[in-house]
Structure formats: structure tokens, C-alpha cells
Design a protein around this motif. Structure first.
Motif, PDB file in Angstrom:
ATOM      1  N   ALA A  26       0.805  -1.214   0.000  1.00 47.86           N
ATOM      2  CA  ALA A  26       0.000   0.000   0.000  1.00 47.86           C
ATOM      3  C   ALA A  26       0.846   1.275   0.000  1.00 47.86           C
ATOM      4  CB  ALA A  26      -0.925   0.001   1.206  1.00 47.86           C
ATOM      5  N   THR A  27       2.183   1.163   0.095  1.00 43.85           N
ATOM      6  CA  THR A  27       3.041   2.339   0.090  1.00 43.85           C
ATOM      7  C   THR A  27       2.934   3.029  -1.262  1.00 43.85           C
ATOM      8  OG1 THR A  27       4.572   1.220   1.573  1.00 43.85           O
ATOM      9  CG2 THR A  27       5.401   3.160   0.426  1.00 43.85           C
ATOM     10  N   PRO A  28       2.509   4.284  -1.286  1.00 40.25           N
ATOM     11  CA  PRO A  28       2.331   4.961  -2.577  1.00 40.25           C
ATOM     12  C   PRO A  28       3.679   5.332  -3.202  1.00 40.25           C
ATOM     13  CG  PRO A  28       1.911   6.485  -0.797  1.00 40.25           C
ATOM     14  CD  PRO A  28       2.144   5.136  -0.169  1.00 40.25           C
ATOM     15  N   PRO A  29       3.672   5.535  -4.506  1.00 42.60           N
ATOM     16  CA  PRO A  29       4.888   6.010  -5.160  1.00 42.60           C
ATOM     17  C   PRO A  29       5.146   7.476  -4.792  1.00 42.60           C
ATOM     18  CG  PRO A  29       3.095   5.864  -6.738  1.00 42.60           C
ATOM     19  CD  PRO A  29       2.582   5.319  -5.440  1.00 42.60           C
ATOM     20  N   GLN A  30       6.324   7.957  -5.127  1.00 45.68           N
ATOM     21  CA  GLN A  30       6.678   9.355  -4.905  1.00 45.68           C
ATOM     22  C   GLN A  30       7.017   9.988  -6.248  1.00 45.68           C
ATOM     23  OE1 GLN A  30       6.464  11.013  -1.903  1.00 45.68           O
ATOM     24  NE2 GLN A  30       5.495   9.103  -1.318  1.00 45.68           N
ATOM     25  N   ALA A  31       6.277  11.035  -6.618  1.00 43.48           N
ATOM     26  CA  ALA A  31       6.500  11.737  -7.881  1.00 43.48           C
ATOM     27  C   ALA A  31       7.538  12.839  -7.690  1.00 43.48           C
ATOM     28  CB  ALA A  31       5.192  12.336  -8.392  1.00 43.48           C
ATOM     29  N   SER A  32       8.438  12.942  -8.638  1.00 44.27           N
ATOM     30  CA  SER A  32       9.478  13.969  -8.592  1.00 44.27           C
ATOM     31  C   SER A  32       9.951  14.238 -10.018  1.00 44.27           C
ATOM     32  CB  SER A  32      10.643  13.480  -7.727  1.00 44.27           C
ATOM     33  OG  SER A  32      11.689  14.421  -7.730  1.00 44.27           O
ATOM     34  N   PHE A  33      10.268  15.501 -10.333  1.00 47.88           N
ATOM     35  CA  PHE A  33      10.797  15.792 -11.670  1.00 47.88           C
ATOM     36  C   PHE A  33      11.696  17.009 -11.669  1.00 47.88           C
ATOM     37  CE2 PHE A  33       6.893  18.337 -11.618  1.00 47.88           C
ATOM     38  CZ  PHE A  33       7.240  19.505 -12.290  1.00 47.88           C
ATOM     39  N   ILE A  34      12.538  17.057 -12.695  1.00 48.55           N
ATOM     40  CA  ILE A  34      13.354  18.226 -13.003  1.00 48.55           C
ATOM     41  C   ILE A  34      13.088  18.586 -14.460  1.00 48.55           C
ATOM     42  CG2 ILE A  34      15.152  17.660 -11.310  1.00 48.55           C
ATOM     43  CD1 ILE A  34      16.881  16.694 -13.690  1.00 48.55           C
ATOM     44  N   TYR A  35      13.585  19.742 -14.874  1.00 50.70           N
ATOM     45  CA  TYR A  35      13.451  20.129 -16.284  1.00 50.70           C
ATOM     46  C   TYR A  35      14.716  20.847 -16.726  1.00 50.70           C
ATOM     47  CZ  TYR A  35      12.231  24.613 -14.172  1.00 50.70           C
ATOM     48  OH  TYR A  35      12.245  25.765 -13.420  1.00 50.70           O
ATOM     49  N   TYR A  36      14.943  20.829 -18.016  1.00 52.14           N
ATOM     50  CA  TYR A  36      16.076  21.533 -18.600  1.00 52.14           C
ATOM     51  C   TYR A  36      15.766  21.849 -20.055  1.00 52.14           C
ATOM     52  CZ  TYR A  36      17.143  16.596 -19.632  1.00 52.14           C
ATOM     53  OH  TYR A  36      17.066  15.284 -20.008  1.00 52.14           O
ATOM     54  N   PRO A  37      16.359  22.881 -20.620  1.00 56.05           N
ATOM     55  CA  PRO A  37      17.358  23.757 -20.003  1.00 56.05           C
ATOM     56  C   PRO A  37      16.729  24.655 -18.945  1.00 56.05           C
ATOM     57  CG  PRO A  37      16.747  24.645 -22.134  1.00 56.05           C
ATOM     58  CD  PRO A  37      16.030  23.322 -21.986  1.00 56.05           C
ATOM     59  N   ASP A  38      17.566  25.144 -18.089  1.00 52.05           N
ATOM     60  CA  ASP A  38      17.131  26.066 -17.046  1.00 52.05           C
ATOM     61  C   ASP A  38      18.019  27.303 -17.136  1.00 52.05           C
ATOM     62  OD1 ASP A  38      15.805  27.131 -14.899  1.00 52.05           O
ATOM     63  OD2 ASP A  38      16.967  26.048 -13.394  1.00 52.05           O
ATOM     64  N   PRO A  39      17.484  28.458 -17.422  1.00 49.84           N
ATOM     65  CA  PRO A  39      16.060  28.787 -17.484  1.00 49.84           C
ATOM     66  C   PRO A  39      15.429  28.394 -18.821  1.00 49.84           C
ATOM     67  CG  PRO A  39      17.352  30.772 -17.845  1.00 49.84           C
ATOM     68  CD  PRO A  39      18.326  29.666 -17.554  1.00 49.84           C
ATOM     69  N   PRO A  40      14.153  28.012 -18.783  1.00 51.69           N
ATOM     70  CA  PRO A  40      13.438  27.643 -20.001  1.00 51.69           C
ATOM     71  C   PRO A  40      12.942  28.874 -20.753  1.00 51.69           C
ATOM     72  CG  PRO A  40      12.046  27.289 -18.095  1.00 51.69           C
ATOM     73  CD  PRO A  40      13.374  27.762 -17.580  1.00 51.69           C
ATOM     74  N   LEU A  41      12.951  28.776 -22.081  1.00 53.56           N
ATOM     75  CA  LEU A  41      12.554  29.899 -22.930  1.00 53.56           C
ATOM     76  C   LEU A  41      11.338  29.551 -23.779  1.00 53.56           C
ATOM     77  CD1 LEU A  41      16.073  30.938 -24.266  1.00 53.56           C
ATOM     78  CD2 LEU A  41      14.799  31.970 -22.376  1.00 53.56           C
ATOM     79  N   VAL A  42      10.615  30.588 -24.187  1.00 54.13           N
ATOM     80  CA  VAL A  42       9.486  30.450 -25.103  1.00 54.13           C
ATOM     81  C   VAL A  42       9.979  29.832 -26.414  1.00 54.13           C
ATOM     82  CG1 VAL A  42       7.889  31.783 -26.547  1.00 54.13           C
ATOM     83  CG2 VAL A  42       8.156  32.355 -24.143  1.00 54.13           C
ATOM     84  N   ASN A  43       9.177  28.926 -26.968  1.00 55.84           N
ATOM     85  CA  ASN A  43       9.432  28.290 -28.264  1.00 55.84           C
ATOM     86  C   ASN A  43      10.727  27.489 -28.318  1.00 55.84           C
ATOM     87  OD1 ASN A  43       6.987  29.190 -29.415  1.00 55.84           O
ATOM     88  ND2 ASN A  43       7.906  31.186 -29.799  1.00 55.84           N
TER      89      ASN A  43
END
Length: 153
Positions: A26-43
Motif C-alpha cells: 500500500a506504500t504509494p509512489p513518490q512523484a518527482s521531476f526536473i526540467y532543462y534547459p534552465d532557465p526555459p525559454l518560449v518556443n
């Protein structure tokens, strides 16, 4: 006597196993994320990486990653921990990741992702050019995205 003791020993051994297994499952999963590039730009394509998410449970594996990018685009369901997205407008977006494991348990996390516009100003020697004119542009590119340092070049 031996016949009565054997079933009793078997019951004593199995009871903790039968109780512990559902608790671990019954132990739930743990959601985690990162993103790149940082800083993100339009388009510019942004990569979202949920590989740090944990499946939870005994013998659990993550089977679905659902992404909501907060910009009105459809949610993305994928069995992979990597996905990409392109934002078309500079803004703050609440990006949400929901992970589901093979035991039916799920967990989600959200974080604000600030998408920056890239503004470029060019100064030239003439205010108006004709079709046959040649323009030579010299200058410095400066980008100031909020609290990040200024980059020149």
C-alpha cells in the motif's frame, strides 16, 4: 500432540507475513521531476525528467507518467520517465506530474515553471532601409531573465 503443534507453528509463522505484505504493497509512489534547459525559454523544447520518482510498494514499478503542463494543452500520458514540451507564451505555469505504479497506487507533485521570453533589440545606423540598402549590424546581446545573471556576448 505433534499434529496440533505443527498447524499452530505454521499459523504463527504466516500471520506476520500476511499482515506485512498488504502494508508494504500500500506504500504509494513518490512523484518527482526536473526540467532543462534552465532557465526555459518560449518556443524552445523543454525536457521534463521524472527519473527520480520512486515506485513505492513491494516489487512495484512505475507504469504511467501523466504530465499536465498548465498551459491548456492536453495532458500527456506516457510509460516513459522523459517527455518534452514547448511553451509558446512567457508566463508562470503550474506543471503537475502524476505517477502510477503497477499496484494501482499513485502520487502527484506540482511546481511552478517560469518560461522566459527572449527579447532581442537591434540598433542600426539608419531608421529606414530601402530594398537595395545593405545593413550592417554590430552590437551586444544582453539577456536579463528575472533573477538570473546577465549574459553578454
Amino acid at each position: 500432540m505433534i499434529r496440533r503443534i505443527a498447524p499452530l507453528i505454521l499459523v504463527i509463522i504466516l500471520i506476520p507475513i500476511l499482515i506485512a505484505e498488504p502494508l508494504l504493497a500500500a506504500t504509494p509512489p513518490q512523484a518527482s521531476f526536473i526540467y532543462y534547459p534552465d532557465p526555459p525559454l518560449v518556443n524552445i523544447t523543454i525536457t521534463f525528467d521524472a527519473s527520480a520518482s520512486k515506485p513505492g510498494g513491494t516489487n512495484a514499478t512505475l507504469i504511467n507518467y501523466q504530465w499536465d503542463f498548465g498551459d491548456g494543452s492536453p495532458k500527456v500520458d506516457t510509460p516513459n520517465n522523459l517527455t518534452t514540451h514547448l511553451f509558446t507564451t512567457a508566463n508562470d505555469y503550474a506543471v503537475t506530474l502524476n505517477v502510477t505504479n503497477n499496484q494501482g497506487s499513485w502520487n502527484s507533485t506540482s511546481r511552478t515553471v517560469r518560461i522566459y521570453a527572449l527579447n532581442l533589440t537591434v540598433a542600426t545606423s539608419k531608421a529606414k532601409y530601402e530594398r537595395s540598402d545593405v545593413a550592417s549590424v554590430n552590437g551586444t546581446f544582453m539577456w536579463v531573465p528575472g533573477n538570473y545573471p546577465v549574459m553578454e556576448g
